[in-house]
Write an enzyme that holds these catalytic residues in place. Sequence first.
Site, PDB file in Angstrom:
ATOM      1  N   GLU A 226       0.813  -1.221   0.000  1.00  0.00           N
ATOM      2  CA  GLU A 226       0.000   0.000   0.000  1.00  0.00           C
ATOM      3  C   GLU A 226       0.844   1.268   0.000  1.00  0.00           C
ATOM      4  OE1 GLU A 226      -2.760   0.603   3.273  1.00  0.00           O
ATOM      5  OE2 GLU A 226      -3.451   2.478   2.387  1.00  0.00           O
TER       6      GLU A 226
ATOM      7  N   ASP B  31      -0.383  -5.137   3.195  1.00  0.00           N
ATOM      8  CA  ASP B  31      -0.924  -3.979   3.895  1.00  0.00           C
ATOM      9  C   ASP B  31      -0.218  -3.923   5.250  1.00  0.00           C
ATOM     10  OD1 ASP B  31      -2.364  -1.972   5.065  1.00  0.00           O
ATOM     11  OD2 ASP B  31      -4.258  -2.601   4.172  1.00  0.00           O
TER      12      ASP B  31
ATOM     13  N   ILE C 177      -0.250  -1.793   7.804  1.00  0.00           N
ATOM     14  CA  ILE C 177      -1.196  -1.604   8.908  1.00  0.00           C
ATOM     15  C   ILE C 177      -2.582  -1.503   8.274  1.00  0.00           C
ATOM     16  CG2 ILE C 177      -1.963  -0.196  10.855  1.00  0.00           C
ATOM     17  CD1 ILE C 177       0.815   0.799  11.307  1.00  0.00           C
ATOM     18  N   ASP C 178      -3.393  -2.514   8.461  1.00  0.00           N
ATOM     19  CA  ASP C 178      -4.774  -2.416   8.001  1.00  0.00           C
ATOM     20  C   ASP C 178      -5.601  -2.015   9.212  1.00  0.00           C
ATOM     21  OD1 ASP C 178      -6.818  -2.725   5.953  1.00  0.00           O
ATOM     22  OD2 ASP C 178      -7.592  -4.240   7.325  1.00  0.00           O
TER      23      ASP C 178
ATOM     24  N   THR D 120      -5.630   1.661   9.850  1.00  0.00           N
ATOM     25  CA  THR D 120      -4.794   2.779  10.317  1.00  0.00           C
ATOM     26  C   THR D 120      -5.594   3.733  11.196  1.00  0.00           C
ATOM     27  OG1 THR D 120      -3.299   2.656   8.452  1.00  0.00           O
ATOM     28  CG2 THR D 120      -3.427   4.782   9.542  1.00  0.00           C
TER      29      THR D 120
ATOM     30  N   ASP E 100      -6.006  -4.818   0.950  1.00  0.00           N
ATOM     31  CA  ASP E 100      -7.008  -4.900   2.018  1.00  0.00           C
ATOM     32  C   ASP E 100      -7.595  -6.310   2.118  1.00  0.00           C
ATOM     33  OD1 ASP E 100      -7.061  -2.084   2.671  1.00  0.00           O
ATOM     34  OD2 ASP E 100      -8.162  -1.753   0.808  1.00  0.00           O
TER      35      ASP E 100
END
Length: 286
Positions: free
Chosen positions: A73, A94, A96-97, A99, A223
């Site tokens: 990402e 990802d 940090i999914d 955030t 995601d």
Amino acid sequence: MGSQQHDLNHYFDFVMKLTIDSAKVIREAIQGGKNIETKAGDWDLVTQYDRKVEEILISGLSKEFPTHKFIGEETVSTNNHLPELTNAPTWIIDPIDGTTNFVHSFPHTCISIALAINKELEIGIVYNPVLEQLFTARKGRGAFLNGKSIRSSSVEELANSLICIEASYATIEDIRDIILGRLEAFVSIAHGIRTLGSAALTLCHVAMGAAEAYHTDNLMPWDVAAGTLIIKEAGGCVIDTNGGNFEVMSPKVLAVGNRKLAQELVKLIKHADARTQQKRLRSIQA
Ligand code: 2AM
Ligand code: CA
Ligand code: CA
Ligand code: CA
């Protein structure tokens, strides 16, 4: 090269360890101050930790697997370019999914990482270091939470379902009425609605049978790549919102515990969208 020639056991063990190690950054930073920037809009947040975790993951993986490719990402955001998915082994990341959850110290946040080979998802890992939930799957080998096998829900009736949606996109004016129209339809019929703030973790909740379905039309491959493999391996059904095949690079996602309920949701969403279109027409004519 076919997937048979790949040492998937090694890929899996390596990435699982790297993910758990990298997630220390999230665990240690979630309660403290962060440098918060916005990307596409006020709701689209990024911190120094998103970039740091992505860098740790990509540098670790590229040292071990120098020929592999990456779709991450924050790299895509920085370069303003989404690479095509090729047949080469590609890690879809990802860092940090969730955030926004991370920024608010809300404990639903995770690393989501998947490996595609020949455009097929082979490995999916979603790790929430705050609640210490490690979801894993390999194609054809089932799905697991902290090493225990998980199965998706067999509930087939909408009226007995918990439905998860992504609401944050309702900030975008052009699609707000569509999202709210679907939300109204779900609220009117289901046991309840949840919006957790992490697509990857929500998919894992469907995989473990804690919710019956997850739906959103506005996501990106990182995601959903890992979470959709985890649901399929838990016995669930992942299709696109119109009932067609799910495509990881253009993810309109309807991820459901079972196929029967998925078909019910396709019908409900079509009905909700038709009502929204009628309202749009009426407001133009008024
Ligand atoms: P992110 O935290 O990695 O950005 C939040 O509702 C869910 O939608 C999260 O999984 C979030 O991922 C995802 N999402 C993707 N793009 C987003 C955006 N532009 N704004 C808010 N959430 C986004
Ligand atoms: Ca983001
Ligand atoms: Ca995300
Ligand atoms: Ca992210």
